[in-house]
Design a protein around this motif. Structure first.
Motif, PDB file in Angstrom:
ATOM      1  N   GLU A   1      -6.637   2.944  -4.709  1.00  0.00           N
ATOM      2  CA  GLU A   1      -7.691   2.790  -6.167  1.00  0.00           C
ATOM      3  C   GLU A   1      -7.707   1.207  -5.835  1.00  0.00           C
ATOM      4  O   GLU A   1      -9.297   0.464  -6.027  1.00  0.00           O
ATOM      5  N   TRP A   2      -6.588   0.596  -5.697  1.00  0.00           N
ATOM      6  CA  TRP A   2      -6.806  -1.618  -5.562  1.00  0.00           C
ATOM      7  C   TRP A   2      -7.820  -1.923  -4.605  1.00  0.00           C
ATOM      8  O   TRP A   2      -8.406  -3.078  -4.009  1.00  0.00           O
ATOM      9  N   VAL A   3      -7.599  -1.104  -3.474  1.00  0.00           N
ATOM     10  CA  VAL A   3      -8.437  -1.213  -2.342  1.00  0.00           C
ATOM     11  C   VAL A   3     -10.487  -1.267  -2.426  1.00  0.00           C
ATOM     12  O   VAL A   3     -10.492  -0.049  -2.377  1.00  0.00           O
TER      13      VAL A   3
ATOM     14  N   GLU B   1      -7.878   8.726  16.379  1.00  0.00           N
ATOM     15  CA  GLU B   1      -7.642   9.156  15.524  1.00  0.00           C
ATOM     16  C   GLU B   1      -6.500   8.451  14.636  1.00  0.00           C
ATOM     17  O   GLU B   1      -6.317   8.436  12.812  1.00  0.00           O
ATOM     18  N   HIS B   2      -6.153   7.582  14.826  1.00  0.00           N
ATOM     19  CA  HIS B   2      -5.423   6.261  14.277  1.00  0.00           C
ATOM     20  C   HIS B   2      -5.812   5.773  13.438  1.00  0.00           C
ATOM     21  O   HIS B   2      -5.743   5.121  12.036  1.00  0.00           O
ATOM     22  N   ILE B   3      -7.644   5.374  13.445  1.00  0.00           N
ATOM     23  CA  ILE B   3      -8.583   4.683  12.580  1.00  0.00           C
ATOM     24  C   ILE B   3      -8.971   5.188  11.394  1.00  0.00           C
ATOM     25  O   ILE B   3      -8.408   4.774  10.571  1.00  0.00           O
TER      26      ILE B   3
ATOM     27  N   ARG C   1      -8.137   4.492   7.726  1.00  0.00           N
ATOM     28  CA  ARG C   1      -9.493   4.642   7.151  1.00  0.00           C
ATOM     29  C   ARG C   1      -9.163   5.500   5.833  1.00  0.00           C
ATOM     30  O   ARG C   1      -9.749   5.419   4.719  1.00  0.00           O
ATOM     31  N   GLN C   2      -8.450   6.728   6.051  1.00  0.00           N
ATOM     32  CA  GLN C   2      -8.613   7.386   5.103  1.00  0.00           C
ATOM     33  C   GLN C   2      -7.268   7.227   4.210  1.00  0.00           C
ATOM     34  O   GLN C   2      -6.983   7.219   2.508  1.00  0.00           O
ATOM     35  N   TRP C   3      -6.537   6.698   4.053  1.00  0.00           N
ATOM     36  CA  TRP C   3      -5.313   6.011   3.472  1.00  0.00           C
ATOM     37  C   TRP C   3      -6.095   4.798   2.545  1.00  0.00           C
ATOM     38  O   TRP C   3      -5.701   4.852   1.573  1.00  0.00           O
TER      39      TRP C   3
ATOM     40  N   ILE D   1     -13.875  -2.079   2.267  1.00  0.00           N
ATOM     41  CA  ILE D   1     -12.757  -1.907   3.445  1.00  0.00           C
ATOM     42  C   ILE D   1     -14.317  -2.103   4.322  1.00  0.00           C
ATOM     43  O   ILE D   1     -15.669  -1.789   5.081  1.00  0.00           O
ATOM     44  N   TYR D   2     -13.559  -2.649   5.414  1.00  0.00           N
ATOM     45  CA  TYR D   2     -14.849  -2.878   6.494  1.00  0.00           C
ATOM     46  C   TYR D   2     -14.176  -3.050   8.227  1.00  0.00           C
ATOM     47  O   TYR D   2     -13.362  -4.264   8.200  1.00  0.00           O
TER      48      TYR D   2
END
Length: 159
Positions: free
Chosen positions: A95-97, A82-84, A88-90, A100-101
Motif C-alpha cells: 500500500e505504501w508503494v 519470472e523474477h521481475i 512487481r507483484q510484491w 512503480i517504474y
C-alpha cells in the motif's frame, strides 16, 4: 489489446474528469457540447475500454498525518521474467508503494513510496530485501518538499 479510437469529445471529457472527477454529467455536457446522457454513455465506454482505470480522491498529505515521500531506486540481480513478475507483484501489493517504474539506466526500478516516518520506510525496505533476494540493492532519496504531485496524463487533440 487495440487502442481505443478517441474522438474530440472523448479527449475533452478525459481532460475534464482528470482535473475533477466529481463533476456531474450536466456540467461536463455543458463544457463539451453533448447531452448529459451522451456524456454518461461515453464515460461508461471509456471505463469499459480501460481508458479510465480508476476514479480516486487526491488527499492533502498534511491533513492526514503528514506522510514522508521517498524515491527508491532498485537494482536487481537477474532480469529473468519470472523474477521481475514476482517483484512487481510484491511491490503492487504494498500500500505504501504509490508508483512503480521499470526504467533504463543504473537502476532497474524507481519507486515512489509514502510512509509515516523513516523507521517505517526502513522496515518496508528491509522486508523488500528479505522477501525478494533478486533485489541487489536500493538507494533512497527523501523528498524534502513536494512541488507538484499529479497523475494527470495530457490528452492530445484528435488528428
Amino acid at each position: 489489446m487495440p487502442r481505443p479510437n478517441l474522438d474530440t469529445f472523448d479527449r475533452k471529457l478525459l481532460t475534464l474528469v482528470q482535473r475533477d472527477a466529481s463533476r456531474g454529467a450536466d456540467a461536463l455536457a455543458a463544457e463539451v457540447g453533448l447531452s448529459p446522457s451522451a456524456v454518461l454513455r461515453r464515460l461508461k465506454r471509456l471505463r469499459e475500454d480501460g481508458v479510465i482505470v480508476a476514479t480516486a480522491a487526491i488527499l492533502d498529505p498534511l491533513k492526514v498525518g503528514k506522510p514522508n515521500f521517498f524515491l527508491a531506486a532498485l537494482e536487481i540481480e537477474r532480469e529473468r521474467p519470472e523474477h521481475i513478475a514476482r517483484l512487481r507483484q510484491w511491490l503492487a501489493a504494498e500500500e505504501w508503494v504509490q508508483q512503480i517504474y521499470y526504467v533504463t539506466g543504473t537502476a532497474d526500478f524507481v519507486l515512489v513510496v509514502v510512509a509515516p516516518d523513516v523507521g517505517a520506510y526502513d522496515a518496508l525496505m528491509s522486508r523488500l530485501m528479505a522477501d525478494n533476494p533478486n533485489v541487489r540493492r536500493f538507494t533512497t532519496n527523501v523528498a524534502l518538499g513536494v512541488g507538484k504531485r499529479s497523475l494527470f496524463v495530457p490528452v492530445e487533440p484528435a488528428d
